[in-house]
Motif scaffolding. Structure first.
Motif, PDB file in Angstrom:
ATOM      1  N   ASP A 205       1.141  -1.045   0.226  1.00  0.00           N
ATOM      2  CA  ASP A 205      -0.014   0.273  -0.024  1.00  0.00           C
ATOM      3  C   ASP A 205       0.511   1.092   0.293  1.00  0.00           C
ATOM      4  O   ASP A 205       1.597   1.662   0.674  1.00  0.00           O
ATOM      5  N   LYS A 207       1.028   4.350  -1.252  1.00  0.00           N
ATOM      6  CA  LYS A 207       0.522   5.507  -1.232  1.00  0.00           C
ATOM      7  C   LYS A 207       0.917   6.485  -0.774  1.00  0.00           C
ATOM      8  O   LYS A 207       1.727   6.259   0.487  1.00  0.00           O
ATOM      9  N   ASN A 210       1.832   7.345   3.090  1.00  0.00           N
ATOM     10  CA  ASN A 210       2.567   5.820   4.143  1.00  0.00           C
ATOM     11  C   ASN A 210       3.570   6.419   3.749  1.00  0.00           C
ATOM     12  O   ASN A 210       4.526   5.388   4.430  1.00  0.00           O
ATOM     13  N   ASP A 224       1.897   2.662   8.133  1.00  0.00           N
ATOM     14  CA  ASP A 224       0.952   1.560   8.005  1.00  0.00           C
ATOM     15  C   ASP A 224       0.542   1.021   7.627  1.00  0.00           C
ATOM     16  O   ASP A 224       1.032  -0.160   5.893  1.00  0.00           O
TER      17      ASP A 224
HETATM   18 MG    MG Z   1      -3.520   1.013   3.730  1.00  0.00          MG
END
Ligand code: MG
Ligand code: GN1
Length: 372
Positions: A205, A207, A210, A224
């Motif tokens: 993840d 993005k 993060n 995260d």
């Molecule tokens: Mg996430």
């Protein structure tokens, strides 16, 4: 409600202010600020994460490994509740966990210059690189088959078979786009069958929100860690391409605003390879171009399947929201493919500069690739 959760962690709620953070579609996050310190509180969506305990177990194992082998790495460890558990359940069955807020750090929501893309890619590369000597097979699959493109395609086909006539009609073109690119699923299957392409510790993840940045906009670490589990590096590299290349994100309804910034492609690869060049196998290095297509396409068919299923997974705020997201991702996929020849030139140039071969900066001594 949150007050009770805070007290489970030994915090007197009246001494803190609580502010909602971020735009995640699955989990909810809050910043909890007190006079002298602050925390990040997160609610884990237990409809999605069926076994939240696995998340805690994974994070503890990774934290222990890094504490021993990379003690200088800023790893944001979860805080135990007064019971000693890392997860607290509320009356509704949802799980919460708490982590310290790293003072002096900040996050960003959009990638607005290539240096940010470089720094973020470097941090996600560093995370996998530092864990190269950790046996990824020890981790639980917190979301089984999360980035299994073959399964995502089957789920899309299933949704296609069962959708209402109205949704089928609305999604006609997107459905056609999904089938037209089915060859990307075959490539994925050949990757799974290829044992020179290992499963590693992957974040899943990537993005930009993060990544924690310091006051000079240098990357500090990634956060995260719910979806940290064994996976292929194309998941992380590809999701960075999916989310950093275009100045407009998956929410954009004006598709003309979706563009592919080729110099950001270069920055992502440079950042990632600054940490991962010496770790990746030759076979993996053949997948740089595919990585972006893999993740953009998977996200497109996930949004599309959810639209066809009647919007049961992703939070939506207007009726065709998931369809628009899917269409958006198909436009991004097309623009990515149109840029392909330039991407190839960028990769060739980096190869010439030996950037994809040498490891300039890594400190780790764990270079072994483990299979799981
Ligand atoms: Mg996430
Ligand atoms: C979900 O909730 P968030 O934004 O962290 C999804 C990702 C998708 C993303 C698309 C567990 O992540 O896979 O890429 O939405 N996470 C899960 O915005 O499904």
């Amino acid at each position: 409600m949150l007050n009770k959760i805070l007290s489970s962690f030994g915090l007197a709620a009246e001494k803190y202010s609580i502010q909602k953070l971020g735009t995640g579609l699955i989990n909810h996050t809050w910043k909890v600020t007190g006079e002298s310190n602050a925390y990040i509180l997160q609610q884990i969506n237990s409809n999605v994460f069926k076994s939240p305990q696995d998340i805690s177990d994974n994070i503890l194992k990774i934290g222990n490994f890094l504490a021993e082998h990379a003690p200088d790495y800023l790893f944001v460890s979860p805080i135990a509740a007064t019971t000693g558990a890392y997860l607290i359940q509320d009356g509704a069955g949802d799980f919460y966990r708490l982590a310290p807020y790293v003072s002096g750090s900040h996050t960003i929501d959009t990638v607005t210059d290539r240096q940010q893309a470089f720094e973020a890619a470097r941090q996600f590369g560093k995370f996998t690189q530092l864990l190269d000597g950790f046996n990824a097979a020890e981790l639980k699959y917190t979301l089984p088959d999360f980035h299994n493109l073959a399964l995502r395609f089957t789920q899309f086909e299933q949704a296609h078979r069962t959708a209402t006539a109205e949704r089928l009609a609305a999604a006609n073109q997107a459905i056609e786009d999904a089938y037209a690119q089915q060859h990307l699923v075959q490539t994925y299957q050949s990757i799974v069958a290829d044992d020179t392409i290992p499963q590693r510790v992957i974040h899943h993840d990537t993005k930009i929100s993060n990544v924690l940045f310091d006051g000079n906009d240098k990357g500090l670490c990634v956060i995260d860690l719910d979806t940290v589990m064994p996976g292929y590096f194309i998941s992380d590299l590809g999701d960075m391409m999916r989310t950093y290349l275009s100045p407009a994100n998956e929410e954009e309804q004006d598709f003309d605003k979706i563009t592919v910034r080729e110099d950001y492609f270069q920055a992502i690869i440079q950042g990632y390879f600054a940490e991962m060049a010496a770790v990746l196998t030759d076979a993996e290095k053949e997948l740089l171009l595919y990585a972006g297509k893999f993740m953009i396409y998977m996200q497109a068919i996930r949004f599309l399947a959810d639209f066809l299923n009647g919007d049961i997974y992703y939070a939506t705020s207007y009726p065709s929201h998931n369809l628009v997201r899917a269409q958006n991702q198909f436009v991004l996929l097309r623009k990515y493919s149109e840029a392909e020849n330039n991407f190839i030139r960028i990769i060739q140039q980096l190869r010439k500069e030996k950037l994809t071969e040498t490891n300039h900066s890594s400190t780790t001594v764990f270079r072994e690739n483990r299979k799981v």
